[in-house]
Design a protein around this motif. Structure first.
Motif, PDB file in Angstrom:
ATOM      1  N   ALA A   1       0.727  -1.261  -0.024  1.00 57.38           N
ATOM      2  CA  ALA A   1       0.073   0.023  -0.033  1.00 57.38           C
ATOM      3  C   ALA A   1       0.697   1.248  -0.125  1.00 57.38           C
ATOM      4  O   ALA A   1       0.651   2.227  -0.829  1.00 57.38           O
ATOM      5  CB  ALA A   1      -0.948  -0.063   1.170  1.00 57.38           C
ATOM      6  N   THR A   2       2.014   1.291   0.894  1.00 59.30           N
ATOM      7  CA  THR A   2       2.777   2.403   1.029  1.00 59.30           C
ATOM      8  C   THR A   2       3.612   2.656  -0.404  1.00 59.30           C
ATOM      9  O   THR A   2       4.118   3.665  -0.710  1.00 59.30           O
ATOM     10  CB  THR A   2       3.418   2.672   1.974  1.00 59.30           C
ATOM     11  OG1 THR A   2       4.206   1.260   2.297  1.00 59.30           O
ATOM     12  CG2 THR A   2       2.578   2.723   3.389  1.00 59.30           C
ATOM     13  N   LYS A   3       3.890   1.310  -1.002  1.00 57.93           N
ATOM     14  CA  LYS A   3       4.607   1.514  -2.261  1.00 57.93           C
ATOM     15  C   LYS A   3       3.798   2.083  -3.290  1.00 57.93           C
ATOM     16  O   LYS A   3       4.357   3.155  -4.045  1.00 57.93           O
ATOM     17  CB  LYS A   3       4.858   0.100  -2.773  1.00 57.93           C
ATOM     18  CG  LYS A   3       5.205   0.000  -4.157  1.00 57.93           C
ATOM     19  CD  LYS A   3       5.523  -1.431  -4.656  1.00 57.93           C
ATOM     20  CE  LYS A   3       5.531  -1.377  -6.134  1.00 57.93           C
ATOM     21  NZ  LYS A   3       6.807  -0.881  -6.576  1.00 57.93           N
ATOM     22  N   LEU A   4       2.359   1.968  -3.228  1.00 51.20           N
ATOM     23  CA  LEU A   4       1.669   2.680  -4.241  1.00 51.20           C
ATOM     24  C   LEU A   4       1.783   4.106  -3.809  1.00 51.20           C
ATOM     25  O   LEU A   4       1.524   4.925  -4.833  1.00 51.20           O
ATOM     26  CB  LEU A   4       0.355   2.076  -4.136  1.00 51.20           C
ATOM     27  CG  LEU A   4       0.052   0.498  -4.444  1.00 51.20           C
ATOM     28  CD1 LEU A   4      -1.292   0.039  -4.501  1.00 51.20           C
ATOM     29  CD2 LEU A   4       0.379   0.550  -6.273  1.00 51.20           C
ATOM     30  N   LEU A   5       1.610   4.384  -2.592  1.00 51.53           N
ATOM     31  CA  LEU A   5       1.362   6.071  -2.224  1.00 51.53           C
ATOM     32  C   LEU A   5       3.055   6.576  -2.803  1.00 51.53           C
ATOM     33  O   LEU A   5       2.916   7.684  -3.142  1.00 51.53           O
ATOM     34  CB  LEU A   5       1.348   6.098  -0.781  1.00 51.53           C
ATOM     35  CG  LEU A   5       0.041   5.577  -0.257  1.00 51.53           C
ATOM     36  CD1 LEU A   5       0.318   5.371   1.170  1.00 51.53           C
ATOM     37  CD2 LEU A   5      -1.272   6.585  -0.716  1.00 51.53           C
ATOM     38  N   ALA A   6       4.110   5.774  -2.508  1.00 54.99           N
ATOM     39  CA  ALA A   6       5.061   6.569  -2.658  1.00 54.99           C
ATOM     40  C   ALA A   6       5.498   6.564  -4.194  1.00 54.99           C
ATOM     41  O   ALA A   6       6.143   7.644  -4.712  1.00 54.99           O
ATOM     42  CB  ALA A   6       6.586   5.518  -2.164  1.00 54.99           C
ATOM     43  N   ASP A   7       5.195   5.928  -5.011  1.00 57.31           N
ATOM     44  CA  ASP A   7       5.296   5.789  -6.546  1.00 57.31           C
ATOM     45  C   ASP A   7       4.344   6.932  -7.229  1.00 57.31           C
ATOM     46  O   ASP A   7       4.486   7.388  -8.322  1.00 57.31           O
ATOM     47  CB  ASP A   7       4.900   4.534  -6.964  1.00 57.31           C
ATOM     48  CG  ASP A   7       5.803   3.279  -6.853  1.00 57.31           C
ATOM     49  OD1 ASP A   7       6.738   3.629  -6.118  1.00 57.31           O
ATOM     50  OD2 ASP A   7       5.494   2.037  -6.917  1.00 57.31           O
ATOM     51  N   THR A   8       3.338   7.437  -6.314  1.00 58.21           N
ATOM     52  CA  THR A   8       2.603   8.389  -6.944  1.00 58.21           C
ATOM     53  C   THR A   8       2.898   9.760  -6.215  1.00 58.21           C
ATOM     54  O   THR A   8       2.299  10.637  -6.310  1.00 58.21           O
ATOM     55  CB  THR A   8       1.182   8.234  -6.728  1.00 58.21           C
ATOM     56  OG1 THR A   8       0.760   7.396  -5.350  1.00 58.21           O
ATOM     57  CG2 THR A   8       0.560   7.090  -7.577  1.00 58.21           C
ATOM     58  N   GLY A   9       3.976   9.512  -5.489  1.00 56.23           N
ATOM     59  CA  GLY A   9       4.683  10.893  -4.892  1.00 56.23           C
ATOM     60  C   GLY A   9       4.420  11.239  -3.577  1.00 56.23           C
ATOM     61  O   GLY A   9       5.234  12.281  -2.959  1.00 56.23           O
ATOM     62  N   ALA A  10       4.014  10.454  -2.587  1.00 61.51           N
ATOM     63  CA  ALA A  10       4.121  10.596  -1.374  1.00 61.51           C
ATOM     64  C   ALA A  10       5.387  10.460  -0.900  1.00 61.51           C
ATOM     65  O   ALA A  10       6.193   9.660  -1.073  1.00 61.51           O
ATOM     66  CB  ALA A  10       3.170   9.635  -0.564  1.00 61.51           C
ATOM     67  N   SER A  11       5.928  11.066   0.308  1.00 58.04           N
ATOM     68  CA  SER A  11       6.928  10.806   1.201  1.00 58.04           C
ATOM     69  C   SER A  11       6.867   9.841   2.086  1.00 58.04           C
ATOM     70  O   SER A  11       6.010  10.103   3.059  1.00 58.04           O
ATOM     71  CB  SER A  11       7.309  12.317   1.753  1.00 58.04           C
ATOM     72  OG  SER A  11       8.626  11.907   2.423  1.00 58.04           O
ATOM     73  N   VAL A  12       7.418   8.431   1.934  1.00 63.89           N
ATOM     74  CA  VAL A  12       7.120   7.719   2.656  1.00 63.89           C
ATOM     75  C   VAL A  12       8.221   7.287   3.888  1.00 63.89           C
ATOM     76  O   VAL A  12       9.378   7.037   3.039  1.00 63.89           O
ATOM     77  CB  VAL A  12       6.760   6.165   1.836  1.00 63.89           C
ATOM     78  CG1 VAL A  12       6.622   5.049   3.019  1.00 63.89           C
ATOM     79  CG2 VAL A  12       5.388   6.449   1.174  1.00 63.89           C
ATOM     80  N   THR A  13       8.373   7.339   4.960  1.00 65.93           N
ATOM     81  CA  THR A  13       9.221   7.143   5.925  1.00 65.93           C
ATOM     82  C   THR A  13       9.104   5.619   6.243  1.00 65.93           C
ATOM     83  O   THR A  13       7.995   5.185   7.328  1.00 65.93           O
ATOM     84  CB  THR A  13       9.294   7.984   6.914  1.00 65.93           C
ATOM     85  OG1 THR A  13       9.589   9.405   6.683  1.00 65.93           O
ATOM     86  CG2 THR A  13      10.398   7.575   7.790  1.00 65.93           C
ATOM     87  N   LYS A  14       9.608   4.618   6.036  1.00 66.84           N
ATOM     88  CA  LYS A  14       9.623   3.460   6.502  1.00 66.84           C
ATOM     89  C   LYS A  14      10.451   3.021   7.818  1.00 66.84           C
ATOM     90  O   LYS A  14      11.536   3.127   7.858  1.00 66.84           O
ATOM     91  CB  LYS A  14      10.005   2.380   5.536  1.00 66.84           C
ATOM     92  CG  LYS A  14      10.047   0.868   5.418  1.00 66.84           C
ATOM     93  CD  LYS A  14      10.352  -0.123   4.604  1.00 66.84           C
ATOM     94  CE  LYS A  14      10.147  -1.565   4.805  1.00 66.84           C
ATOM     95  NZ  LYS A  14       8.724  -1.672   5.193  1.00 66.84           N
ATOM     96  N   ILE A  15       9.572   2.652   8.743  1.00 66.56           N
ATOM     97  CA  ILE A  15      10.546   2.545  10.044  1.00 66.56           C
ATOM     98  C   ILE A  15      10.403   1.271  10.134  1.00 66.56           C
ATOM     99  O   ILE A  15       9.489   0.258  10.045  1.00 66.56           O
ATOM    100  CB  ILE A  15       9.427   2.979  11.346  1.00 66.56           C
ATOM    101  CG1 ILE A  15       8.918   4.423  11.215  1.00 66.56           C
ATOM    102  CG2 ILE A  15      10.164   2.832  12.688  1.00 66.56           C
ATOM    103  CD1 ILE A  15      10.026   5.346  11.353  1.00 66.56           C
ATOM    104  N   GLU A  16      11.876   0.734  10.321  1.00 64.97           N
ATOM    105  CA  GLU A  16      12.042  -0.774  10.259  1.00 64.97           C
ATOM    106  C   GLU A  16      12.686  -1.207  11.694  1.00 64.97           C
ATOM    107  O   GLU A  16      13.358  -0.330  12.347  1.00 64.97           O
ATOM    108  CB  GLU A  16      13.283  -1.275   9.089  1.00 64.97           C
ATOM    109  CG  GLU A  16      12.621  -0.906   7.962  1.00 64.97           C
ATOM    110  CD  GLU A  16      13.612  -1.706   6.701  1.00 64.97           C
ATOM    111  OE1 GLU A  16      13.873  -2.608   6.837  1.00 64.97           O
ATOM    112  OE2 GLU A  16      14.267  -0.634   6.069  1.00 64.97           O
ATOM    113  N   PRO A  17      12.351  -2.058  12.246  1.00 66.57           N
ATOM    114  CA  PRO A  17      13.335  -2.724  13.351  1.00 66.57           C
ATOM    115  C   PRO A  17      14.788  -2.691  13.107  1.00 66.57           C
ATOM    116  O   PRO A  17      15.158  -2.802  12.048  1.00 66.57           O
ATOM    117  CB  PRO A  17      12.636  -4.083  13.696  1.00 66.57           C
ATOM    118  CG  PRO A  17      11.878  -4.530  12.579  1.00 66.57           C
ATOM    119  CD  PRO A  17      11.497  -3.379  11.799  1.00 66.57           C
TER     120      PRO A  17
END
Length: 407
Positions: free
Chosen positions: A23-39
């Protein structure tokens, strides 16, 4: 270069695996700034293959590289109190918070919707889990396979005298991810019109069940339980994958292939395909019921044609006759498909460790604000930048957090 549709939108994503990251890949690919929090050890998908040379490497997982295009990676342990404090500072600057944990886990971390909504009233809280945030199954574990089983789609797939089957791949995860993406966009539109955040609660099992074509309606209307009959559509035959001279094809004559009613003035496209116009008079061409009941005889009738023609010959002729036949390609076939090549479905992304790699591209096209694809991030590569610029920490603070295993 054109702006993208979602530029300016800020996403903080702690989900792992497939559904939330897709879901966040689709948001990032359409321009959103996605901060992926990883352990600190990385998203679980970094441990899944395929890997180049079949050598595990958390920076080279094909699954991770596919699901996380264009995101920033921040390492942060949100399971500990100090990590939760940092996360809440990041949420103060976010439009959407995406998570894939069960409601009970989020509650124990102080990160449930109820915990956050008073402090962040405009935040869209987007949660995907196996069975949703409420209900008797809310605490259960699950995955794509369990979702397919509980949707009834599996119950109807397979041979009548064998166990139920599911599709290959992780269809349930991707269906849930698409529903999460849609829910986020709807919630954002509502916030624009009326103000206020909300809880988008996606159950993977319900997302898959929503793709139930007829089963629930058939039972509700007729009291009938649809049973397994291979992988065929219940309302017509043939409608299946069959063998031909050099592989397999999808054989779907549909209403076009068997015109109803068939008269002396009407020539069946299926009869033309089989190169025998006299078949127009055959009971199989006059009655769908005959084909359904005597399908083995129908298969024997079409076998000589199928076994002596290639997939290309059959599909091209069928499409010329307006019947929706299709190839059953391998991955290699798909990468060489001229239609996908012309539509630029596959795209090339340059990665730091592996150079240029081919990826699947846009699942939909936008004429004025086309999707763009950046590389997936290395683990934690944006941690210092994000925590100093977005959360206000100093470098010494990061050293302490690193020493304590929080980042």
């Amino acid at each position: 270069m054109a702006d993208r549709a979602l530029e300016g939108l800020r996403i903080v994503d702690i989900s792992e695996g497939i559904a939330g990251p897709y879901a966040t890949k689709l948001l990032a690919d359409t321009g959103a700034s996605v901060t992926k929090i990883e352990p600190p050890g990385g998203d679980v998908s970094r441990r899944y293959g395929p890997f180049p040379g079949d050598t595990p490497d958390r920076e080279r997982s094909g699954l991770f590289l596919h699901l996380n295009t264009g995101k920033r990676s921040v390492t942060l342990d949100v399971a500990v109190t100090s990590g939760q404090v940092v996360l809440k500072k990041l949420l103060a600057h976010a439009d959407v918070f995406v998570c894939g944990e069960r409601a009970s886990t989020l509650k124990s971390w102080g990160l449930s919707y109820d915990d956050l909504k008073s402090e962040h009233p405009e935040l869209i809280f987007a949660q995907v889990s196996p069975f949703g945030a409420t209900g008797p199954y809310a605490g259960y574990d699950g995955n794509s396979l369990t979702a397919m089983a509980l949707s009834t789609l599996m119950y109807n797939t397979g041979a009548p005298d064998r166990e139920p089957l599911t599709t290959g791949g992780e269809a349930g995860e991707y269906v849930a991810g698409i529903h999460l993406w849609l829910g986020i966009l709807a919630a954002l539109e509502n916030r624009t019109k009326r103000g206020g955040g909300e809880h988008v609660d996606v159950s993977m099992a319900e997302a898959v069940a929503a793709a139930d074509e007829y089963n629930a309606a058939m039972y509700a209307f007729q009291g009938a339980v649809r049973r397994r009959f291979y992988s065929r559509h219940i309302f017509g035959y043939p409608n299946d994958i069959v063998e031909c001279a050099d592989g397999h094809i999808v054989l779907i004559p549909g209403a076009t292939g068997f015109p109803t009613p068939l008269t002396v003035e009407t020539l069946s496209p299926m009869a033309l395909l089989l190169e025998d116009p006299e078949l127009n008079k055959h009971p199989f061409f006059l009655s769908g019921g005959e084909r359904m009941l005597r399908w083995q005889e129908f298969d024997e009738m079409v076998h000589p044609y199928l076994s002596s023609h290639t997939a290309m010959e059959i599909v091209m002729t069928a499409q010329a006759l307006r019947m929706p036949f299709a190839f059953v390609p391998t991955a290699s076939d798909l990468l060489q498909d001229e239609h996908l090549h012309e539509r630029q479905f596959f795209t090339t992304i340059k990665h730091a460790d592996d150079g240029e790699l081919r990826h699947t591209g846009a699942p939909f096209k936008m004429s004025e604000t086309p999707m763009q694809f950046g590389p997936a991030p290395k683990l934690g590569e944006a941690t210092a930048e994000v925590l100093t610029s977005d959360a206000g920490y100093e470098k010494d603070d990061l050293t302490v957090m690193s020493d304590r295993g929080v980042i």
